[in-house]
Design a protein around this motif. Structure first.
Motif, short mmCIF file in Angstrom:
data_model
loop_
_atom_site.label_atom_id
_atom_site.label_comp_id
_atom_site.label_asym_id
_atom_site.label_seq_id
_atom_site.Cartn_x
_atom_site.Cartn_y
_atom_site.Cartn_z
N GLY A 24 30.17 32.72 37.94
CA GLY A 24 31.40 31.87 38.55
C GLY A 24 32.46 32.91 38.71
N SER A 25 32.70 33.93 37.79
CA SER A 25 33.93 34.67 37.91
C SER A 25 33.93 35.72 39.08
CB SER A 25 34.23 35.59 36.59
OG SER A 25 35.41 36.36 36.78
N THR A 26 32.46 35.88 39.29
CA THR A 26 32.25 36.88 40.45
C THR A 26 32.30 36.25 41.85
OG1 THR A 26 30.79 38.16 39.08
CG2 THR A 26 30.71 38.76 41.45
N VAL A 27 31.73 35.10 42.09
CA VAL A 27 31.67 34.21 43.35
C VAL A 27 33.02 33.70 43.41
CG1 VAL A 27 30.50 32.43 44.33
CG2 VAL A 27 28.88 33.92 42.96
N THR A 28 33.61 33.17 42.48
CA THR A 28 34.77 32.31 42.82
C THR A 28 35.97 33.09 42.89
OG1 THR A 28 35.33 31.80 40.74
CG2 THR A 28 33.81 30.29 42.01
N ALA B 222 35.85 29.47 33.94
CA ALA B 222 35.60 28.73 32.85
C ALA B 222 35.04 27.43 33.03
CB ALA B 222 36.88 28.55 32.32
N GLY B 223 35.51 26.74 34.26
CA GLY B 223 34.97 25.30 34.57
C GLY B 223 33.39 25.51 34.75
N ILE B 224 33.09 26.55 35.49
CA ILE B 224 31.25 26.36 35.68
C ILE B 224 30.70 26.84 34.12
CG2 ILE B 224 29.76 28.08 36.70
CD1 ILE B 224 31.63 28.48 38.91
N GLY B 225 31.48 27.65 33.55
CA GLY B 225 30.60 28.22 32.36
C GLY B 225 30.43 26.95 31.18
#
Length: 256
Positions: free
Chosen positions: A173-177, A184-187
Motif C-alpha cells: 500500500g505504501s508503494t502503490v499509493t 495504514a488503511g490498507i494494512g
C-alpha cells in the motif's frame, strides 16, 4: 541489485536513530514479560474483580499452555500493529521528502531500494519477535514449568511469518499509493478482513491466521500434522512474495 548492502545498512541505522527499533523492541519486550504473568494470575484477577458474584463458575487452574496462548494472542495483536506502523511509511515517506529520487539518482537500482527496505523491516520484526518469545519462555519456565524449546522456536518463526504478511501488505500500500495514511488503511483493512476470513472453515488455514493453531500446539508440546503446518506456512509465504513482487513492479514504473 546495485547498492543493496549500503542501503540495508542505512535502513537499519535509520531505524535505530529514529527510535523505531528501540520502541518496537520495547513493545515486544513488554509482550514477552506480561503474557505469562497474565496467564498465571488471570484467575486471581477475576476472583478479586468479581468477588462473590460468580461463586458457581469454576475457574481452571492456569497451565503452561495458557501462557503459550496468551503469548500468541498478544504477539498477533500488538505485533501486527507494530508491523503495519513500520511498513506504512517505508516508501511513501521517502517519496514525499524526495529522498527516494535523490538515492536513486546515484548508482542504486530500484530493486535494491525495495529489497533493502523489505529486509530491514523483516529483520526488525524477527529480532523483536525473538526477544518477546525468549522472555516469555523464561517467564513461563519460572511461573509454570520449562516448556519445549523447539516448540517455542517454531512459535517464534510462525509469529514472525504472520507479522511479515501484515508488513508486506502495508508495504504494498505504501508503494502503490504513495500515501502513509492510505498504506495504514490498507494494512489495518487487510488485517481485519483476513482475520475475519480466518474464521471460515477450510479458508482460514490458507491465511496468516491459520498459523495460530499449529504455533500454539507446537509450543504446548502437542502433536501436529505436517499438513497443518505446511499449508498455512506456504500460503502465507506466497502472500508475502506476491505483495512484495507487486510493490517492486509498481515502484519500477513510477515517476519519482
Amino acid at each position: 541489485m546495485t547498492g543493496g548492502a549500503i542501503l540495508l545498512r542505512k535502513e537499519l541505522l535509520e531505524s535505530w536513530r529514529t527510535m523505531r527499533l528501540p520502541i518496537v523492541a520495547g513493545l515486544f519486550l513488554l509482550v514477552g514479560l506480561t503474557s505469562p504473568l497474565l496467564a498465571k494470575f488471570l484467575p486471581e484477577i477475576i476472583k478479586a474483580a468479581t468477588g462473590d458474584q460468580l461463586p458457581s463458575i469454576p475457574i481452571p487452574t492456569p497451565v503452561a499452555a495458557d501462557a503459550v496462548t496468551q503469548t500468541w494472542k498478544n504477539l498477533a495483536q500488538f505485533g501486527a500493529f507494530a508491523a503495519i506502523v513500520l511498513a506504512m511509511g517505508a516508501v511513501a515517506t521517502e517519496r514525499d521528502r524526495g529522498t527516494a529520487a535523490f538515492v536513486l539518482s546515484k548508482t542504486v537500482s530500484r530493486g535494491a531500494f525495495i529489497a533493502a527496505k523489505v529486509v530491514a523491516i523483516g529483520a526488525i520484526l524477527g529480532l523483536c519477535t525473538a526477544l518477546a518469545v525468549a522472555v516469555a519462555w523464561i517467564y513461563t519456565a519460572i511461573l509454570f514449568e520449562p516448556p519445549t524449546v523447539t516448540g517455542w522456536i517454531a512459535l517464534a518463526f510462525l509469529a514472525w511469518l504472520g507479522l511479515c504478511a501484515w508488513a508486506a501488505l502495508t508495504f504494498l500500500g505504501s508503494t502503490v499509493t504513495g500515501s502513509t495514511a492510505a498504506a495504514a488503511g490498507i494494512g489495518f483493512g487487510a488485517l481485519l478482513l483476513l482475520s475475519i476470513g480466518s474464521a471460515i472453515p477450510n479458508v482460514g488455514r490458507l491465511l496468516p491466521g491459520g498459523l495460530a493453531g499449529p504455533a500454539v500446539a507446537l509450543a504446548s508440546g502437542l502433536p501436529v500434522d505436517a499438513g497443518d503446518v505446511i499449508i498455512p506456512v506456504v500460503s502465507t509465504m506466497v502472500l508475502i512474495a506476491a505483495a512484495i513482487g507487486v510493490a517492486a513492479w509498481s515502484f519500477g514504473r513510477q515517476e519519482l
